[in-house]
Each structure stands twice: as structure tokens, then as C-alpha cells.
Design a protein around this motif. Structure first.
Motif, PDB file in Angstrom:
ATOM      1  N   ILE A  42      32.817  53.039-106.276  1.00 34.76           N
ATOM      2  CA  ILE A  42      31.758  53.864-106.859  1.00 34.76           C
ATOM      3  C   ILE A  42      30.969  54.558-105.759  1.00 34.76           C
ATOM      4  CG2 ILE A  42      29.568  53.778-108.116  1.00 34.76           C
ATOM      5  CD1 ILE A  42      30.795  51.516-109.814  1.00 34.76           C
ATOM      6  N   LEU A  98      32.314  57.815-114.784  1.00 34.60           N
ATOM      7  CA  LEU A  98      33.452  57.187-114.137  1.00 34.60           C
ATOM      8  C   LEU A  98      34.155  56.167-115.029  1.00 34.60           C
ATOM      9  CD1 LEU A  98      32.135  56.569-110.510  1.00 34.60           C
ATOM     10  CD2 LEU A  98      33.551  58.438-111.363  1.00 34.60           C
ATOM     11  N   GLU A 119      26.512  64.961-110.545  1.00 35.57           N
ATOM     12  CA  GLU A 119      25.934  63.660-110.848  1.00 35.57           C
ATOM     13  C   GLU A 119      27.013  62.651-111.238  1.00 35.57           C
ATOM     14  OE1 GLU A 119      21.604  65.114-112.633  1.00 35.57           O
ATOM     15  OE2 GLU A 119      23.192  64.504-114.001  1.00 35.57           O
ATOM     16  N   VAL A 120      26.727  61.383-110.957  1.00 35.19           N
ATOM     17  CA  VAL A 120      27.659  60.303-111.277  1.00 35.19           C
ATOM     18  C   VAL A 120      26.981  59.321-112.231  1.00 35.19           C
ATOM     19  CG1 VAL A 120      29.012  58.368-110.377  1.00 35.19           C
ATOM     20  CG2 VAL A 120      28.870  60.517-109.082  1.00 35.19           C
ATOM     21  N   GLU A 121      27.671  59.046-113.327  1.00 37.72           N
ATOM     22  CA  GLU A 121      27.201  58.101-114.337  1.00 37.72           C
ATOM     23  C   GLU A 121      28.190  56.951-114.426  1.00 37.72           C
ATOM     24  OE1 GLU A 121      25.996  59.853-118.132  1.00 37.72           O
ATOM     25  OE2 GLU A 121      27.348  58.450-119.152  1.00 37.72           O
ATOM     26  N   VAL A 161      32.867  57.555-104.439  1.00 36.67           N
ATOM     27  CA  VAL A 161      32.823  58.712-105.334  1.00 36.67           C
ATOM     28  C   VAL A 161      31.462  59.397-105.241  1.00 36.67           C
ATOM     29  CG1 VAL A 161      32.937  59.505-107.719  1.00 36.67           C
ATOM     30  CG2 VAL A 161      34.548  57.758-106.914  1.00 36.67           C
ATOM     31  N   CYS A 162      30.393  58.600-105.273  1.00 36.17           N
ATOM     32  CA  CYS A 162      29.048  59.177-105.198  1.00 36.17           C
ATOM     33  C   CYS A 162      28.855  59.966-103.903  1.00 36.17           C
ATOM     34  CB  CYS A 162      27.993  58.075-105.296  1.00 36.17           C
ATOM     35  SG  CYS A 162      27.850  57.295-106.915  1.00 36.17           S
ATOM     36  N   VAL A 178      24.357  56.334-107.828  1.00 34.34           N
ATOM     37  CA  VAL A 178      24.518  56.536-109.273  1.00 34.34           C
ATOM     38  C   VAL A 178      23.216  57.080-109.854  1.00 34.34           C
ATOM     39  CG1 VAL A 178      24.879  55.337-111.471  1.00 34.34           C
ATOM     40  CG2 VAL A 178      26.271  54.741-109.473  1.00 34.34           C
ATOM     41  N   SER A 238      30.865  63.274-104.357  1.00 35.39           N
ATOM     42  CA  SER A 238      30.729  64.089-105.565  1.00 35.39           C
ATOM     43  C   SER A 238      29.676  65.185-105.433  1.00 35.39           C
ATOM     44  CB  SER A 238      30.359  63.190-106.754  1.00 35.39           C
ATOM     45  OG  SER A 238      30.203  63.969-107.921  1.00 35.39           O
ATOM     46  N   ARG A 262      28.307  66.534-114.593  1.00 37.48           N
ATOM     47  CA  ARG A 262      28.245  65.087-114.367  1.00 37.48           C
ATOM     48  C   ARG A 262      29.606  64.488-114.656  1.00 37.48           C
ATOM     49  NH1 ARG A 262      23.802  61.303-117.385  1.00 37.48           N
ATOM     50  NH2 ARG A 262      22.430  62.519-116.019  1.00 37.48           N
ATOM     51  N   VAL A 263      29.960  63.451-113.896  1.00 38.48           N
ATOM     52  CA  VAL A 263      31.188  62.707-114.134  1.00 38.48           C
ATOM     53  C   VAL A 263      30.814  61.296-114.589  1.00 38.48           C
ATOM     54  CG1 VAL A 263      31.352  62.136-111.674  1.00 38.48           C
ATOM     55  CG2 VAL A 263      33.334  61.822-113.162  1.00 38.48           C
ATOM     56  N   ALA A 301      36.064  63.632-108.990  1.00 42.03           N
ATOM     57  CA  ALA A 301      34.706  64.163-109.136  1.00 42.03           C
ATOM     58  C   ALA A 301      34.620  65.597-108.635  1.00 42.03           C
ATOM     59  CB  ALA A 301      33.713  63.272-108.390  1.00 42.03           C
TER      60      ALA A 301
END
Length: 692
Positions: free
Chosen positions: A150, A141, A160-162, A153-154, A237, A157, A138-139, A128
Motif C-alpha cells: 500500500i 485498492l 488519491e488512494v482509498e 502505491v501511495c 492513504v 500514485s 481516486r483508486v 494507480a
């Protein structure tokens, strides 16, 4: 807990787009014709894309456009045109996996948001961070992560995380599958996956050659994380993605409605979600760390019958559109003004005025209740009345019949919707795709070899080979006098704590005499400082623009993606050495789920086995860490071989990749390669002579 989680829905065609929006999606993702990972979906032409953006933006819905396939040199000008079309349509974001696409987006339309596709196999905190450094906003995952992973990572990061929350679950890590390409000539990395993994594969033991397989050991049930949406929101997320551009409008609506309800902490129709599409139920195995045989499933006739029965009910979810755009009314004027003005305004600053056709008459009673009833009737539109302000003249508003107020409301909302529908294109910068030089042909490339372990490497060939490549796990076993020409290969995926362990291992080996490191994921750019870097199979390099970008990031050599034809390889000439496979059982799948889990447990497994397809072919399966924590690789049963045609390979280095061969067999194959001899058993040229 915030309820701002974006519900992102698939829109494979115009009907599905309408269903997703009417049922309440906050954003949709769709494909422009060509250059997207669902080429068999309806997709959208540039003109249709403009209409789609207009329709969505009028309703406050964002549009993400997928340009997420691998591209070749001759396609770069067309890809640049596609980026321009997306910008001109006023879409919100591009979903990309190739660094060429990312560069074109940032160069041509820098105000377009850039989302890193799940095809990039990003699954770690460092991944990320690296996408952020590369300019992504945005990534998206990989689907194989647990909730804990998850969350990690959030937390790390900068962007943004999707995550995917519902829909089909590929057996392979996205972006690391070549099964469809090499078994059927249809590349999943190019948007044309034929889904051979859904066909029967058996564990092989006791079957006669040609006997059909009895189980589907490569077919996973659909994922369903809808019950976990609140946990994903708490993890950080920002977008919950529903897979399924090849499915029906009813499917999209059922999933969207369920996600919306769960986001708000409300119950939803779980039976409808299951019946509208499942493969004998769902799995949340990855998210909940239950990676077992219960993850596997196939689509049955009973499932299809349930879908047929559920379709009418699901269709009701988008028969009328969700009213979600707040509209504020202002009523002014009145009897002494000779008319009434109705102003309708949204929360984006848009405002329209309409006027009564008739003069209001003195009112016998308070007209406001009747006005409110008329103006609040916003059904059949995306608008929801948010309040009415009255600015009456000195003689009061007076009286108008309900039909007059209804007509004014309809006219005002029509005008406001039209105003909101105006496309706002992104500014486009002038850019011409460079003409990259072609690689020379006719010379014999140098030979290098990748070995699964040090014992597999014949000592007689160490001096003859340009490079020796070993997995980093084998570093200690590599003799000191080999290390000056040995490269350490990093794993293509590093789930859980493996990323930290890999970084620590690299740091410990910094002064151990190795020539360099082969990276296989963008994340690895973050923790390989001080090493001489080379790009491996996992980077999926197919064109000169992405090759040049990786070169600028410090890579000194690049292994080209094996689906690339020789003619396309010739177009990849970034100024550093390129390499291509000249021998090897190609890794068709890289998977976190174990395809052998239905026939044995990890305690009784010694690192792999075989799968047999319905034609009686045996596919070797290896595991990187027997005991449950490993990554499995499924190999093509027939090896690629180009030893007698090395001169036709337009690369600097030809790489032989050895996996399960014995040292004796390895020596035989190396001898054949150096002597430019034909292969001594069944082999394939792969896709090298196709017209891709």
C-alpha cells in the motif's frame, strides 16, 4: 501526522445513512437502484439520492455513488441516465469499474469525481498511474495488499488512494470472481453475489462422493485494520473505507466511531466492534503479511448472539448526531436599536440573520454569560458553537430572557441547516449513447487455444489454430517456429515485486519473435509499449463502449467476459476482433489466500489440490508459485463446451482454454472442436444462453 484521513462509511439504506452520518462519518457510499455491486441492499432512487445528498451536505459529509457493475450494450442508455441522476443530485463522486461508466461520467458530468472501484483489481503502482491517465481521481485498492505494498502505491500514485479497513473479506480478488455466477446464476460482478464461498468446502481427501464438506476453506474472517489506521495514514492513504452496505445501522455506527477514535489516537471499544459483527474474530493477515490458516472463519451462533447483545449499545452511538459543523455567531443591536440581530455563519460562507421578537430592556448586569449559555446549546443539531462576536449599539445589548435567545438560536440554526441543505447539481453535457453495430452471426469463428504450458500443446494443431496463447512464464519453452502466432499472457494480478519482474521480462522478450501480449489488468498498459496488445479475461469486457475505449488504448483484439450471454456478445462490436471461450474449466476464483492452507503447508504442497463441495464435486486448485508467494485459482469442476455450437457464437475467434488437461486429452478436445462434435463427458454451456 495529519488527521485528515476520510472515514468512508456504507449506507445500504436510509436508516444506515443516518447512523453513519450521526456517528461521525466524513463520507458515505451508497448505491443508486441498479448498476451497483450490492443490488440486494436498500439502495436509493434518484429522488431519494437527492434527499440523501441534501442531508449529508448539510452536515459536511460527502456522498460517493456506486455505479460499479459490469453492463451490457442494451443497458448503456440507462447507465447514462443514472449518471445524469447522480449529477443532478449533486453527489460528490461516482465509483466505477467499467470504462463505459468512466467515459459516461467524464462526458456527461465532467465535474463529478471519478473513483476506480476495487472491482478493477488495481493493486500496483502502475495500476494507480494508469487510472490517473484514464481520468480517475481516486483508486480504491484491492483488499489483498500488505502495508508495504500500500505504501508503494501511495508513493507512486498521482491520485488519491482509498483502502478498505473493516468488513467482509472476499476470498477472491474483487472483479476476478465468477463463482456465484456459474454455481448459482447470480453474478457478483453484476451486484447479485449469493456468497457460495461461505458454504462448506473440504480439502477432498478421503471423502466419499456426496459426503458433505467439513470445513469452510473459502470463507475468510472479516478484515479489521482499525488498529492500523495511523500506519495507513502515515503510508499516504486518504480514505479509510468500511465495507458493509448489507449490514445494520448499528454495525456502521460502531465501525465509524472506532475509526474516528483511532484516527485521533484515542482508545475505542474493540469489544463492541467485534460483537456487532464478526466471523469468530477478525484478520489483518494481508496487511501484516500473515497469510495463513488463521485468516479463515465462519459466522457462528455465538457470533449472532453477541451481535444481539451488543446492538442496544451500538444504537446509542447515533441516537443524537455528532456536532461537527462549526458555527460563528455575531450579536448586534441592542436597547437603542429596538431589537437584536443574531447572525449565524458557517465555514463554507453561508450566513443567516434572525431578529428578536421582543425589545431588549436595560441590563442590570453583564448579559454576555447568559447569551453564551443559550447560544452554545446546539445539541440535537450538527452544529458546534465556534465563537460569539458582539457588536452592541451605543446603549449596549440590553437584556432578553433566556427563552428569547433560545428561540433565536433555534431559528438561526434551522435556517442555516436549510441553506446548507440546498442541492448544488453538476453541470450536465448533452450526450446520446451511440448506436453500435451488432456483430454478425451464423459464421464459424476461427479457433485459438490457450495452454498452461508448451508441453500441453499438440504439435499437430499448431498450424490449424489461429493463435496460441501461453503464460509469460512459459516463454522460453515455446519453440521458435511457434512464436510468430503465439501470444504471451500476462498475469491477472502481480502483487509485490511481480509487476517489476513482469515488466522486465517483457522487455527482455521484445525481440524474441512473439506475435503479441495479452493484458489482463489496466496497469499493464503502462509497460507493454512496443508490443501488439490483446485484451484478456481480467479486463471484464462486456459492452461496446468499454470495448471501444480499450481499442482506442491500443488493443487489437478482445476476449469477452465469460458471464456474457451470446445475445449480449452480439452487441460488442468495437471494430477489432472479439473472442469468447468455447472450452475450458472456468477460473471461478483468483485468490491470494490459499484455500488449502488449513490442511497443508506450502513446503508440502506441489502446486495445488482439490476442494470438494457439499454435493461431492471436486474443484481443482492451482498455485502459480508453490512455496507461499503464488496466486491460487479455483476452477469449475465441469468444463464449458461450445464445439458443436460454434456457429452460434457471435465473435471472430473461439478460444479453448486448457489448464490441467494432459497433452493427450488436449488433443482429443481440439479434435472435437475442429470437427464440431458434441462433448464426450459432462459439460456446461455456462451462461451463454441466459437472458443477461
Amino acid at each position: 501526522m495529519s488527521n485528515t484521513l476520510e472515514i468512508l462509511a456504507p449506507a445500504g439504506n436510509r436508516e444506515m445513512l443516518g447512523a453513519a452520518v450521526f456517528s461521525g462519518a466524513d463520507a458515505v457510499y451508497l448505491g443508486l437502484t441498479g448498476y451497483n455491486a450490492r443490488r440486494t441492499a436498500g439502495n436509493f432512487t434518484p429522488d431519494e439520492l437527492k434527499e440523501a445528498v441534501s442531508f449529508c451536505h448539510a452536515r459536511g459529509v460527502k456522498v460517493h455513488v456506486t455505479l460499479n457493475t459490469l453492463v451490457y450494450d442494451r443497458e448503456l442508455p440507462g447507465l447514462a441516465d443514472a449518471v445524469r441522476a447522480v449529477a443532478e443530485a449533486g453527489a460528490d463522486a461516482v465509483i466505477s469499474d467499467d470504462l463505459a461508466t468512466a467515459q459516461l461520467v467524464k462526458t456527461i458530468a465532467p465535474t463529478l469525481h471519478l473513483h476506480g472501484s476495487t472491482q478493477m483489481s488495481i493493486h500496483t503502482p502502475e495500476g494507480a498511474r494508469e487510472l490517473a491517465a484514464l481520468g480517475y481521481d481516486r483508486v480504491i485498492l484491492a483488499r489483498e495488499l500488505s502495508l508495504e505494498e500500500i505504501r508503494a502505491v501511495c508513493a507512486a500514485s498521482p491520485i488519491e488512494v482509498e483502502v478498505f479497513v473493516h468488513g467482509a473479506l472476499c476470498m477472491s480478488v474483487s472483479g476476478q470472481c465468477m463463482m456465484s455466477a456459474f454455481l448459482g446464476g447470480r453474478s457478483g460482478n453484476r451486484g447479485a453475489c449469493a456468497g457460495p464461498c461461505r458454504l462448506p468446502f473440504d480439502a477432498g481427501a478421503g471423502l466419499r462422493p456426496g459426503q458433505p464438506g467439513k470445513a469452510c476453506h473459502l470463507s475468510l474472517k472479516d478484515m479489521d485494520y482499525i488498529p492500523h489506521i495511523r500506519e495507513l495514514m502515515d503510508a499516504g492513504v486518504v480514505s479509510a473505507k468500511i465495507e458493509g452496505r448489507l449490514r445494520t445501522p448499528e454495525y456502521a455506527a460502531a465501525a465509524v466511531a472506532a475509526c474516528r477514535a483511532m484516527r485521533e489516537g484515542q482508545p475505542y471499544d474493540e469489544k463492541l466492534v467485534r460483537d456487532i459483527f464478526s466471523r469468530s474474530g477478525f484478520t489483518d493477515g494481508y496487511l501484516t503479511n500473515r497469510n495463513d490458516g488463521k485468516m479463515f472463519g465462519v459466522r457462528t451462533e455465538a457470533d449472532a448472539a453477541a451481535t444481539r447483545a451488543a446492538t442496544p449499545k451500538a444504537r446509542e452511538l447515533f441516537r443524537r448526531e455528532l456536532q461537527r459543523v462549526p458555527v460563528q455567531y455575531t450579536v448586534s443591536g441592542g436597547v437603542e436599536d429596538g431589537g437584536i440581530k443574531l447572525t449565524a455563519a458557517d465555514d463554507a460562507g453561508n450566513k443567516v440573520n434572525v431578529y428578536s421578537m421582543d425589545e431588549p430592556q436595560p441590563a442590570q448586569k453583564d448579559p454576555l454569560p447568559g447569551i453564551e449559555r443559550a447560544l452554545n446549546k446546539t445539541g440535537g443539531t450538527p452544529f458546534a458553537a465556534a465563537g460569539i462576536t458582539v457588536e452592541a449599539g451605543e446603549g449596549g445589548l440590553g437584556f432578553l430572557p433566556g427563552s428569547a435567545w433560545n428561540e433565536m438560536r433555534r431559528e438561526a440554526l434551522d435556517k442555516l441547516l436549510e441553506k446548507r441543505s440546498t442541492v448544488q447539481p453538476h453541470a450536465i453535457q448533452t450526450f446520446t449513447v451511440p448506436e453500435y453495430p451488432a456483430h454478425s452471426v451464423g459464421h464459424i469463428p476461427a479457433l485459438a487455444a490457450r495452454f498452461a504450458n508448451a508441453a500441453q500443446c499438440p504439435a499437430d494443431y499448431v498450424e490449424k489454430l489461429q493463435w496460441l496463447v501461453f503464460p509469460i512464464a512459459e516463454a522460453d519453452a515455446v519453440p521458435a517456429d511457434w512464436r510468430g502466432k503465439s501470444l504471451l499472457e500476462l498475469p491477472r494480478v502481480t502483487f509485490g515485486k511481480l509487476e517489476e519482474k513482469t515488466a522486465a521480462r517483457l522487455a527482455a522478450l521484445q525481440n524474441a519473435g512473439f506475435a503479441g501480449v495479452v493484458i489482463n489488468n489496466p496497469a499493464q498498459l503502462r509497460y507493454t509499449g512496443g508490443w501488439t496488445l490483446y485484451g484478456g479475461l481480467g479486463l471484464n469486457i462486456t459492452n461496446p463502449m468499454s470495448a471501444a475505449r480499450y481499442t482506442s488504448l491500443g488493443l487489437h483484439g478482445l476476449l469477452l467476459q465469460p458471464e456474457t450471454a451470446l445475445t449480449a456478445m452480439q452487441g460488442v462490436a468495437p471494430g477489432v476482433p472479439t473472442a469468447a471461450l468455447c472450452y475450458g474449466h472456468l477460473p471461478l476464483m483468483l485468490t491470494r489466500a490459499c484455500p488449502l492452507r488449513n490442511v497443508r503447508d506450502c513446503a508440502s504442497c506441489h502446486g495445488g489440490g482439490t476442494l470438494r463441495d457439499r454435493k461431492g464435486r471436486d474443484f481443482t486448485v492451482t498455485c502459480s508459485a508453490p512455496g507461499g508467494a503464488g496466486i491460487r485459482t479455483v476452477y469449475n469442476p465441469v468444463p464449458l463446451y461450445m464445439g458443436d455450437r460454434l456457429r452460434e457464437m457471435p465473435v471472430d475467434t473461439a478460444l479453448a482454454a486448457f489448464t490441467t488437461e494432459t497433452p493427450q486429452r488436449t488433443a482429443q478436445i481440439l479434435a472435437a472442436l475442429f470437427a464440431a462434435q458434441p462433448f464426450d463427458s459432462e459439460f456446461t454451456r455456462g451462461l451463454y444462453y441466459t437472458n443477461n
